[in-house]
Design a protein around this motif. Structure first.
Motif, mmCIF file in Angstrom:
data_model
loop_
_atom_site.group_PDB
_atom_site.id
_atom_site.type_symbol
_atom_site.label_atom_id
_atom_site.label_comp_id
_atom_site.label_asym_id
_atom_site.label_seq_id
_atom_site.Cartn_x
_atom_site.Cartn_y
_atom_site.Cartn_z
ATOM 1 N N THR A 182 0.843 -1.195 0.000
ATOM 2 C CA THR A 182 0.000 0.000 0.000
ATOM 3 C C THR A 182 0.877 1.243 0.000
ATOM 4 N N ASN A 183 0.431 2.263 -0.709
ATOM 5 C CA ASN A 183 1.091 3.566 -0.660
ATOM 6 C C ASN A 183 0.469 4.435 0.415
ATOM 7 N N ASP A 184 -0.664 4.022 0.920
ATOM 8 C CA ASP A 184 -1.364 4.757 1.967
ATOM 9 C C ASP A 184 -1.800 3.736 3.006
ATOM 10 N N GLN A 185 -3.096 3.506 3.180
ATOM 11 C CA GLN A 185 -3.588 2.529 4.144
ATOM 12 C C GLN A 185 -4.436 1.491 3.437
ATOM 13 N N GLY A 186 -4.353 0.252 3.942
ATOM 14 C CA GLY A 186 -5.159 -0.807 3.375
ATOM 15 C C GLY A 186 -5.322 -1.932 4.381
ATOM 16 N N THR A 187 -6.258 -2.813 4.121
ATOM 17 C CA THR A 187 -6.468 -3.977 4.992
ATOM 18 C C THR A 187 -6.543 -5.232 4.142
ATOM 19 N N LEU A 188 -6.198 -6.319 4.777
ATOM 20 C CA LEU A 188 -6.308 -7.639 4.163
ATOM 21 C C LEU A 188 -6.900 -8.557 5.210
ATOM 22 N N LEU A 189 -7.999 -9.228 4.880
ATOM 23 C CA LEU A 189 -8.662 -10.163 5.788
ATOM 24 C C LEU A 189 -8.563 -11.553 5.190
ATOM 25 N N THR A 190 -7.969 -12.490 5.927
ATOM 26 C CA THR A 190 -7.816 -13.854 5.428
ATOM 27 C C THR A 190 -9.133 -14.607 5.536
ATOM 28 N N SER A 242 -2.170 -24.535 15.140
ATOM 29 C CA SER A 242 -1.775 -25.150 16.401
ATOM 30 C C SER A 242 -0.563 -24.463 17.011
ATOM 31 N N GLY A 243 0.007 -23.465 16.345
ATOM 32 C CA GLY A 243 1.171 -22.747 16.866
ATOM 33 C C GLY A 243 0.792 -21.705 17.897
ATOM 34 N N GLN A 244 1.797 -20.958 18.336
ATOM 35 C CA GLN A 244 1.580 -19.956 19.377
ATOM 36 C C GLN A 244 2.033 -18.550 19.001
ATOM 37 N N TYR A 245 2.804 -18.407 17.907
ATOM 38 C CA TYR A 245 3.403 -17.109 17.593
ATOM 39 C C TYR A 245 3.177 -16.760 16.125
ATOM 40 N N LEU A 246 2.672 -15.558 15.881
ATOM 41 C CA LEU A 246 2.441 -15.086 14.519
ATOM 42 C C LEU A 246 3.672 -14.318 14.046
ATOM 43 N N PHE A 247 4.142 -14.672 12.856
ATOM 44 C CA PHE A 247 5.286 -13.997 12.253
ATOM 45 C C PHE A 247 4.887 -13.437 10.904
ATOM 46 N N VAL A 248 5.548 -12.336 10.517
ATOM 47 C CA VAL A 248 5.350 -11.753 9.196
ATOM 48 C C VAL A 248 6.694 -11.567 8.517
ATOM 49 N N ASN A 249 6.649 -11.648 7.197
ATOM 50 C CA ASN A 249 7.746 -11.239 6.335
ATOM 51 C C ASN A 249 7.236 -9.945 5.726
ATOM 52 N N ALA A 250 7.795 -8.811 6.158
ATOM 53 C CA ALA A 250 7.238 -7.522 5.767
ATOM 54 C C ALA A 250 8.318 -6.456 5.682
ATOM 55 N N ASP A 251 8.050 -5.470 4.861
ATOM 56 C CA ASP A 251 8.881 -4.272 4.798
ATOM 57 C C ASP A 251 8.000 -3.105 5.213
ATOM 58 N N ALA A 252 8.144 -2.707 6.478
ATOM 59 C CA ALA A 252 7.340 -1.609 7.028
ATOM 60 C C ALA A 252 8.245 -0.474 7.499
ATOM 61 N N ARG A 253 9.381 -0.291 6.825
ATOM 62 C CA ARG A 253 10.325 0.772 7.211
ATOM 63 C C ARG A 253 9.732 2.160 7.061
ATOM 64 N N THR A 254 8.930 2.374 6.037
ATOM 65 C CA THR A 254 8.396 3.712 5.768
ATOM 66 C C THR A 254 6.977 3.888 6.288
ATOM 67 N N SER A 311 3.863 1.359 8.787
ATOM 68 C CA SER A 311 3.645 0.449 9.905
ATOM 69 C C SER A 311 2.602 -0.591 9.524
ATOM 70 N N MET A 312 2.578 -1.632 10.335
ATOM 71 C CA MET A 312 1.607 -2.699 10.136
ATOM 72 C C MET A 312 1.106 -3.130 11.507
ATOM 73 N N ARG A 313 -0.204 -3.327 11.592
ATOM 74 C CA ARG A 313 -0.820 -3.878 12.798
ATOM 75 C C ARG A 313 -1.676 -5.058 12.372
ATOM 76 N N VAL A 314 -1.907 -5.958 13.308
ATOM 77 C CA VAL A 314 -2.647 -7.176 12.999
ATOM 78 C C VAL A 314 -3.707 -7.388 14.067
ATOM 79 N N GLU A 315 -4.864 -7.886 13.653
ATOM 80 C CA GLU A 315 -5.854 -8.316 14.636
ATOM 81 C C GLU A 315 -6.379 -9.684 14.250
ATOM 82 N N LEU A 316 -6.745 -10.446 15.250
ATOM 83 C CA LEU A 316 -7.335 -11.756 15.043
ATOM 84 C C LEU A 316 -8.837 -11.627 15.241
ATOM 85 N N ASN A 375 0.016 0.145 6.374
ATOM 86 C CA ASN A 375 0.145 1.564 6.079
ATOM 87 C C ASN A 375 1.530 1.811 5.473
ATOM 88 N N ARG A 376 1.569 2.146 4.183
ATOM 89 C CA ARG A 376 2.826 2.401 3.462
ATOM 90 C C ARG A 376 3.847 1.283 3.708
#
Length: 153
Positions: free
Chosen positions: A35-43, A49-61, A63-68, A119-120
């Motif tokens: 995204t160049n601005d803001q966007g959402t993605l809903l799976t 069965s795991g315990q930890y969520l990981f992302v492969n992301a480039d959020a240098r410019t 940010s990214m937030r996640v909700e379950l 977001n960006r």
């Protein structure tokens, strides 16, 4: 010999005008949601069965937030995007954390949906790991930094 090099047959052979190149991609980085601005993605609903969520992301410019979420899309208390610690880094293996939840064990085995607030930034991949080190149990193909075998364990 020099005379043969000047003939059309010599310069129009199988390897004429050939070249070689090298492309280097980040791990799991062939495609991204960007995204160049803001966007959402809903799976779609997933069960894990795991315990930890990981992302492969480039959020240098940005940010990214996640909700379950519940399968109907309603956010699950304790795992809302407001309670998520923002991801603002370029990483192929960044653990997502929430302010008051140490891990995802309370949701293990349930159907949930994951909503990414981007977001960006670029989201390349995500996975849920049984380990805090982010191992996925998947194949590593050609390896990579810190990988010694053919499986990420």
């Amino acid at each position: 010999n020099e005379q043969n090099r000047n003939t059309l047959e010599y310069w129009s052979g199988m390897y004429a005008n050939a070249s070689m190149g090298l492309a280097i991609l980040r791990r799991d980085g062939f495609a991204s949601m960007e995204t160049n601005d803001q966007g959402t993605l809903l799976t779609r609903p997933v069960r894990f069965s795991g315990q930890y969520l990981f992302v492969n992301a480039d959020a240098r410019t940005g940010s990214m937030r996640v909700e379950l979420c519940e399968p109907n899309g309603n956010a699950i208390e304790g795992f809302t995007h407001e309670e998520c610690v923002p991801v603002s880094i370029d990483s192929t293996s960044k653990m997502v954390q929430w302010k008051h939840q140490p891990n995802l064990s309370s949701l293990s085995g349930r159907h949930v949906r994951i909503r990414f607030y981007v977001n960006r930034s670029k989201l390349y991949a995500f996975w849920i790991s049984p380990s805090e080190n982010g191992s996925s149990g998947g194949a590593t193909a050609a390896g990579g930094p810190g990988l010694t075998g053919t499986w990420n364990i």
